[in-house]
Motif scaffolding. Structure first.
Motif, PDB file in Angstrom:
ATOM      1  N   ASP A  26      12.661  -1.257 -10.277  1.00 43.05           N
ATOM      2  CA  ASP A  26      12.418  -2.559 -10.889  1.00 43.05           C
ATOM      3  C   ASP A  26      11.983  -2.333 -12.338  1.00 43.05           C
ATOM      4  OD1 ASP A  26      11.524  -5.029 -11.712  1.00 43.05           O
ATOM      5  OD2 ASP A  26      10.205  -5.373  -9.986  1.00 43.05           O
ATOM      6  N   GLY A  38       8.550  -3.114 -12.665  1.00 42.33           N
ATOM      7  CA  GLY A  38       7.666  -2.448 -11.709  1.00 42.33           C
ATOM      8  C   GLY A  38       7.354  -1.042 -12.166  1.00 42.33           C
ATOM      9  N   HIS A  95       8.049   3.223 -10.668  1.00 40.73           N
ATOM     10  CA  HIS A  95       8.620   4.095  -9.639  1.00 40.73           C
ATOM     11  C   HIS A  95       7.810   5.379  -9.519  1.00 40.73           C
ATOM     12  CE1 HIS A  95      11.579   5.983  -7.068  1.00 40.73           C
ATOM     13  NE2 HIS A  95      11.610   7.034  -7.874  1.00 40.73           N
ATOM     14  N   LYS A 106      -0.155  -0.318  -7.928  1.00 37.73           N
ATOM     15  CA  LYS A 106       0.852  -1.289  -7.511  1.00 37.73           C
ATOM     16  C   LYS A 106       2.271  -0.716  -7.646  1.00 37.73           C
ATOM     17  CE  LYS A 106      -2.473  -4.239  -6.944  1.00 37.73           C
ATOM     18  NZ  LYS A 106      -2.984  -4.490  -5.558  1.00 37.73           N
ATOM     19  N   THR A 109       5.961   0.042  -7.010  1.00 31.45           N
ATOM     20  CA  THR A 109       6.987  -0.846  -6.446  1.00 31.45           C
ATOM     21  C   THR A 109       8.080  -0.091  -5.691  1.00 31.45           C
ATOM     22  OG1 THR A 109       8.028  -0.853  -8.634  1.00 31.45           O
ATOM     23  CG2 THR A 109       6.653  -2.732  -8.070  1.00 31.45           C
ATOM     24  N   THR A 110       8.404   1.120  -6.144  1.00 33.97           N
ATOM     25  CA  THR A 110       9.387   1.935  -5.419  1.00 33.97           C
ATOM     26  C   THR A 110       8.850   3.348  -5.296  1.00 33.97           C
ATOM     27  OG1 THR A 110      10.590   2.250  -7.524  1.00 33.97           O
ATOM     28  CG2 THR A 110      11.432   0.585  -6.001  1.00 33.97           C
ATOM     29  N   SER A 149       1.350  -3.504  -0.133  1.00 33.79           N
ATOM     30  CA  SER A 149       2.180  -4.702  -0.277  1.00 33.79           C
ATOM     31  C   SER A 149       3.040  -4.702  -1.539  1.00 33.79           C
ATOM     32  CB  SER A 149       1.299  -5.954  -0.261  1.00 33.79           C
ATOM     33  OG  SER A 149       0.354  -5.912  -1.331  1.00 33.79           O
ATOM     34  N   SER A 150       2.696  -3.879  -2.533  1.00 34.99           N
ATOM     35  CA  SER A 150       3.491  -3.849  -3.765  1.00 34.99           C
ATOM     36  C   SER A 150       4.831  -3.143  -3.566  1.00 34.99           C
ATOM     37  CB  SER A 150       2.705  -3.133  -4.878  1.00 34.99           C
ATOM     38  OG  SER A 150       2.447  -1.790  -4.531  1.00 34.99           O
ATOM     39  N   LEU A 151       4.931  -2.318  -2.534  1.00 34.15           N
ATOM     40  CA  LEU A 151       6.152  -1.539  -2.311  1.00 34.15           C
ATOM     41  C   LEU A 151       7.332  -2.441  -1.950  1.00 34.15           C
ATOM     42  CD1 LEU A 151       4.848   1.571  -0.320  1.00 34.15           C
ATOM     43  CD2 LEU A 151       5.802   1.549  -2.633  1.00 34.15           C
ATOM     44  N   GLN A 152       8.409  -2.276  -2.697  1.00 31.92           N
ATOM     45  CA  GLN A 152       9.637  -3.041  -2.453  1.00 31.92           C
ATOM     46  C   GLN A 152      10.708  -2.206  -1.760  1.00 31.92           C
ATOM     47  OE1 GLN A 152      10.804  -4.288  -6.380  1.00 31.92           O
ATOM     48  NE2 GLN A 152       8.880  -5.332  -6.791  1.00 31.92           N
ATOM     49  N   ASN A 153      10.711  -0.892  -2.035  1.00 34.65           N
ATOM     50  CA  ASN A 153      11.735  -0.025  -1.470  1.00 34.65           C
ATOM     51  C   ASN A 153      11.199   1.401  -1.382  1.00 34.65           C
ATOM     52  OD1 ASN A 153      14.572   0.194  -0.552  1.00 34.65           O
ATOM     53  ND2 ASN A 153      14.765   1.610  -2.254  1.00 34.65           N
TER      54      ASN A 153
END
Length: 578
Positions: free
Chosen positions: A244, A247, A249, A296, A298-299, A321-325
């Protein structure tokens, strides 16, 4: 189906065209204008102009100090380092080893070497004198930048007693007699560096980076990648990591092996996404989870070894909860770990496959539905086939070697050669195919399932048995942390099956536990796959990148078998003499 279009990432647009279906699933990718592509000039320096204040990397040192580097910072510092290295005599084509752990100076140095046109050789700080001797000689190394942490510089000096061609030694973080001090000296150099022209111009096909392989089956080979290699990681970051731009990584990997370049620079910055780096010495799962929560993330990407530890932890005590993938690669992922991690976090682990010689080759990409235990499907970047031992292309459910077809052209991301070893290059790359040395099969839906290295396949009583299926069954047991299945010599079967098992904390090895494991296996796998030997061990031998060295286990068992046979022969001779 959508037509070929430019990516939305402006910095990547001049070099990449993609085709996606109506659900955003990647169907095709082409690389353009890559004849003179240079990641430092064409990505980092351009981002420094486009979005100078945008975060490029958030770096956390092992003592907890935070450093935020913008793309402007990366551009400026890499130019300073390029001027510094040129002053020390490093030129286009020189081979420079980087032993910098996760120090932020690694990024400055790598980008600087790209600007000069020199060849970067990342290496681990765990190397000792003999390791450096081998790598210096094999890579024909001209210079080294190394960490001041630990014994690295002393081991390098020991290796230099036999290897005399190292013309520049630079230490990062301190100073020592016979070494240049990076921190003290680099600050005096200009932060402006012109792109080389004329004879010093850097072309896309010029060598840019070399990696030593993990050495799972022999001494590490050294792979050569050209300046187009970073473009090959666009798929890695965009469609697998799904980074992101707003975001951040986090890839666990150390800069000493190829996976760091998958997750800590190239693809991420092509997608204009920041990276997170924690410069730790020893892996601590609690610290990693705390970092994900605090910053936070995100990936996130880590090898299966990390997830095997995480699933035994109380993950509900951390805010993830911040993890998207979340992604994993490095070795095959056991379905049991996939299911446990999803049950605890709600997150789907997207497995991928590639090698030091490639970028992401097979994977569970954005918009696809993973099958637990499957590597996913070939990426559109590579023409992947499964080849049978007789050279025929396999059909569904037929096990064979993973090969990449190159008759129609060599994709950006595939290595150029094994440096200085034409024989090994030709053995791996011939008749229009690159042979990976890994075996797999694909199902009716095109998903690929890993079997093992070609050398890992067990031949017992006429059966060809891949270790991974047996390992998966053993990994289902709640008290098993890790395991490796290998062949041992057997006078009747030719080879028998051995399972080396690492138990979780507070579980004691016993004959009763062996019986319990065998009882479970006999229920769930065919009889010809039953292990003859179960061996409890404290740890499994691994490469620096965390891959299990099954060959080392086999070699130990082979030597043990030969010694036992010699002892038996000596006893027989003694009886005859009497």
């Amino acid at each position: 189906m959508k037509k070929m279009s430019l990516p939305k990432d402006a910095v990547a647009a001049p070099f990449i065209q993609v085709e996606e279906d109506e659900n955003g699933v990647l169907q095709k990718i082409d690389f353009t204008n890559d004849e003179k592509f240079n990641f430092s000039f064409d990505v980092v320096d351009k981002l420094a102009k486009k979005c100078p204040d945008k975060l490029a990397m958030l770096h956390i040192s092992k003592d907890g100090k935070e450093r935020a580097f913008s793309f402007y910072d990366m551009s400026r510092y890499s130019s300073k380092v390029a001027n510094y290295l040129q002053y020390l005599g490093i030129r286009k084509g020189d081979r420079v080893m980087l032993v910098l752990k996760r120090h932020y100076q690694f990024w400055f140095a790598l980008l600087a070497l790209h600007k000069i046109g020199a060849v970067a050789i990342p290496a681990t700080n765990l190397l000792l004198k003999s390791d450096f001797e081998y790598r210096f000689k094999t890579g024909n190394v001209d210079a080294i930048l190394c960490t001041a942490d630990g014994p690295v510089s002393r081991e390098v000096d020991k290796a230099c007693r036999l290897y005399r061609n190292l013309k520049v030694k630079i230490m990062v973080g301190a100073s020592r007699k016979g070494w240049h001090s990076f921190n003290k000296e680099v600050k005096y150099f200009s932060s402006h560096f012109r792109r080389p022209r004329g004879e010093q111009e850097i072309l896309g096909d010029d060598p840019a980076i070399m990696f030593f392989t993990s050495g799972t089956t022999s001494y590490p080979k050294i792979t050569t990648h050209n300046f187009k290699y970073p473009l090959g990681h666009y798929v890695t970051a965009k469609y697998w990591h799904q980074v992101d731009p707003d975001g951040i990584h986090f890839a666990i990997s150390d800069t000493g092996w190829g996976k760091a370049l998958w997750g800590k620079i190239y693809g991420q910055w092509l997608c204009e996404a920041p990276i997170f780096t924690y410069d730790f010495d020893d892996f601590d799962a609690k610290e990693i989870l705390t970092m994900i929560e605090k910053y936070k993330i995100t990936t996130f990407c880590a090898p299966p070894t990390v997830y095997r530890v995480l699933v035994h932890m109380k993950l509900d005590q951390y805010d993830l909860s911040s993890l998207q993938n979340v992604t994993t690669a490095g070795e095959a992922l056991n379905p049991e770990i996939y299911e446990k991690f999803k049950a605890k976090t709600g997150l789907t682990l997207m497995e991928g496959f590639g090698q030091t010689e490639t970028t992401l080759t097979i994977g569970n990409l954005r918009g696809t539905v993973p099958k637990p235990g499957s590597m996913g499907k070939p990426t559109p970047q590579y023409d992947v086939k499964i080849m049978l031992p007789d050279g025929r292309i396999a059909g569904p459910e037929e096990e064979g070697e993973i090969v990449i077809r190159t008759k129609e052209g060599i994709p950006d991301g595939l290595f150029v050669e094994y440096y200085g070893d034409e024989e090994k290059t030709q053995n791996a790359w011939h008749d229009g195919y690159y042979h990976t040395g890994d075996t797999a099969y694909y199902d009716e839906e095109g998903y690929l399932w890993y079997v093992g290295r070609v050398d890992d396949v067990i031949k017992s009583s006429g059966y060809r048995i891949g270790p991974f299926e047996i390992e998966n069954e053993i990994m289902k047991l709640p008290y098993v942390l890790e395991c490796a299945v290998t062949a041992v010599p057997d006078p009747i079967r030719g080879q028998a099956i051995k399972a080396s098992i690492v138990l979780t904390d507070k579980v004691e090895a016993s004959d009763k536990l062996k019986s319990e494991i065998m009882k479970s296996l006999k229920k769930n796998i065919a009889s010809y796959k039953w292990p003859k030997i179960l061996d409890f061990t404290k740890e499994l031998p691994k490469t620096i990148s965390g891959k299990i060295r099954r060959r080392e286990i086999r070699d130990i068992d082979r030597d043990k078998n030969e010694n036992e046979n010699e002892s038996e022969n000596e006893n027989e001779d003694a009886v005859v003499a009497e």
